[in-house]
Design a protein around this motif. Structure first.
Motif, PDB file in Angstrom:
ATOM      1  N   TRP A 147      29.116  -6.277 -16.179  1.00 47.02           N
ATOM      2  CA  TRP A 147      29.166  -7.593 -16.217  1.00 47.02           C
ATOM      3  C   TRP A 147      28.675  -8.346 -14.959  1.00 47.02           C
ATOM      4  CZ3 TRP A 147      34.880  -7.636 -18.422  1.00 47.02           C
ATOM      5  CH2 TRP A 147      34.988  -7.158 -19.638  1.00 47.02           C
ATOM      6  N   SER A 148      28.516  -7.581 -13.988  1.00 44.35           N
ATOM      7  CA  SER A 148      28.133  -8.319 -12.756  1.00 44.35           C
ATOM      8  C   SER A 148      27.175  -7.545 -12.093  1.00 44.35           C
ATOM      9  CB  SER A 148      29.442  -8.660 -11.781  1.00 44.35           C
ATOM     10  OG  SER A 148      30.213  -9.524 -12.124  1.00 44.35           O
ATOM     11  N   ALA A 206      26.869 -10.216  -6.720  1.00 37.70           N
ATOM     12  CA  ALA A 206      27.860 -11.082  -7.234  1.00 37.70           C
ATOM     13  C   ALA A 206      29.115 -10.275  -6.812  1.00 37.70           C
ATOM     14  CB  ALA A 206      28.002 -11.481  -8.757  1.00 37.70           C
ATOM     15  N   ARG A 217      32.132 -14.083 -12.340  1.00 38.69           N
ATOM     16  CA  ARG A 217      31.511 -13.129 -11.441  1.00 38.69           C
ATOM     17  C   ARG A 217      31.485 -13.309  -9.871  1.00 38.69           C
ATOM     18  NH1 ARG A 217      26.756 -13.734 -15.762  1.00 38.69           N
ATOM     19  NH2 ARG A 217      27.158 -11.866 -16.964  1.00 38.69           N
ATOM     20  N   SER A 218      31.643 -14.552  -9.541  1.00 41.01           N
ATOM     21  CA  SER A 218      31.571 -14.901  -8.001  1.00 41.01           C
ATOM     22  C   SER A 218      32.243 -16.270  -7.902  1.00 41.01           C
ATOM     23  CB  SER A 218      30.212 -14.837  -7.558  1.00 41.01           C
ATOM     24  OG  SER A 218      30.106 -15.389  -6.202  1.00 41.01           O
TER      25      SER A 218
END
Lengths: 310, 310
Positions: A60-61, A65, A187-188
């Motif tokens: 997912w990341s 991130a 994510r970030s």
């Protein structure tokens, strides 16, 4: 590329972040330990350990991130004491076959540090089957604000309203994109680090919203031996509530529950006298004498639920 | 038992180790960060990340021994700067189904800390499939000894002679017991912490023997931009050599190679003027101007091999 060559490249990546010259840093990366002379009478230290599948998901990341997010979480722990972090130690265990991605992770760490002028001054490298990241952030200050100073009659405040991280996570889980901004935020997260220091000026107790409002408000209440009553109308009146509610409803999630349980957002949650008028914080509850439940919502007992990593 | 209950029990275990009262520790376990006022003008920090299968093997060691060994490694990093460690942060990721064993690990950490009056002041708990331990040790001092100060003509010294950890590991690998003392030493090395501070009084450069004499002597040479010549006769003359050689030969291992490559032993390796007469250290080599190889044994180039975790 052997360990020494990796460390040299990491030193270059980290040298670009942080203070350009730092007369207080006497020994940096490469010795048995780092050594610095503190700028203040006290030193704050906090450590985090992040493991693949629990704290992050590489499907997912990307690692950039993940580096930013891990750094944000660790820096926020120091800011949550009302002190700015200046140094970071980073230990990484990873599959040596995957070493290019370590530099992406390092760049994310360096870029998040650069936002506040912090610097990586040491660490550890090890091989492992899955990626594990450990960070220790270090801050300097003459005094700190703990979780235990709340007083009966204080109000509970926050700066940014949580919600987006959980909305982003839910979209990743369902493999759909309704709102790309909240996915990027999951994510970030973009952390308003300055808001911690603003809060610390007036706060009687202070913590970081890392596990969500419910868990972290309960923690303030527990540490201060008091109760906290959250006010749903005040939460709904926060300027960011409407946009969060729109996405939550589109995902068939309860907007208020989303706001109360979204974690990994990193902003100050704090108590201050009810008479306090902070321009950058939003009142969301009241500190009361302990009577039964640690936490209530509009006067009704509510369970501590949220985004625990345990 | 939930996370809070685990933390309460860990606090009790750690409270028994360390300084009985510590007016410099302002905030300990349980807040966003720990906070202390240093006793000296400088602070040394070092972090280690240990993963199952790389740094420890639960089939060969119990968690109490793993806790002691991990703590020894981290504390030695601070001692290797010539500074005593006073505080430790410990982060652990583990399988929640296996939580009783976490208290064994904690007891090992606490007992190793108690040897030198250090104290665990914070950490992090997380779930994970395999056990991972991250530690950050913190020391206070006015000055440190780095790896980079060696001078041409200095001699190379060590206190304890390495070898036993590798002999113990080899017996565990082969599933046999020839010498139970070295097996116990591999599981949990007995570190003469005081010898680091004795060495630091006279050392021009200093490090911990964590990866073995060859790797760590090369590191001193590299950091100081010099070469180091190891002397096999001097190594063989160390009072501990004969006993190590006996076990090595019984295992059909080369005694000198065992001494040169055994890691995780944790003692000072340092340079000091050739005229220095330290009563508790043993001379094993000479610092020379860099000419070709970083490291030689009796004048012949030798490869850096040892106990790297990468």
């Amino acid at each position: 590329m052997d360990e020494l060559a990796i460390i040299e490249r990491l030193k270059e990546i980290f040298a670009r972040a942080g203070r350009d010259s730092d007369s207080h840093l006497k020994v940096g990366i490469g010795d048995d330990a780092a050594f610095f002379t503190p700028r203040a009478t006290g030193v704050a230290v906090a450590t985090d350990l992040l493991t693949e599948g629990v704290h992050f998901n590489r499907q997912w990341s990307d690692l950039y991130a993940i580096g930013r997010k891990a750094t944000a979480a660790n820096l926020a722990d120091i800011f949550a004491m009302g002190v700015p972090p200046g140094y970071l130690l980073v230990a990484v265990a990873f599959d040596p076959a995957d070493r290019e991605s370590i530099f992406e992770l390092a760049q994310g760490i360096a870029d998040e540090c650069a936002l506040i002028g912090a610097r990586v001054i040491g660490g550890d490298l090890s091989r492992a089957e899955s990626l594990t990241v450990s960070m220790t952030a270090i801050g300097e200050g003459d005094a700190v604000v703990t979780r235990s100073g709340a007083q009966v009659g204080d109000s509970l405040y926050l700066a940014a309203l949580p919600g987006r991280s959980l909305l982003g996570l839910e979209q990743l889980r369902r493999d759909l994109v309704l709102d790309s901004e909240s996915i990027a935020f999951h994510r970030s997260p973009k952390v308003e680090y300055r808001s911690f220091l603003d809060a610390a000026e007036s706060a009687t107790s202070l913590c970081d919203i890392s596990d969500g409002i419910l868990i972290d408000a309960a923690s303030l209440a527990r540490s201060s031996s008091l109760s906290i009553d959250l006010e749903s109308e005040a939460l709904r009146a926060h300027p960011a509530f409407a946009a969060i509610a729109d996405v939550a409803l589109a995902l068939e999630m309860d907007p208020l529950q989303t706001v109360l349980t979204s974690g990994e957002e990193h902003g100050p949650l704090f108590t201050a006298p009810a008479s306090w008028k902070g321009s950058k914080a939003w009142r969301i509850g009241t500190v009361k004498a302990r009577a039964g439940s640690l936490l209530t919502l509009d006067g009704v007992a509510i369970e501590e639920r949220g985004f625990s990593h345990f």
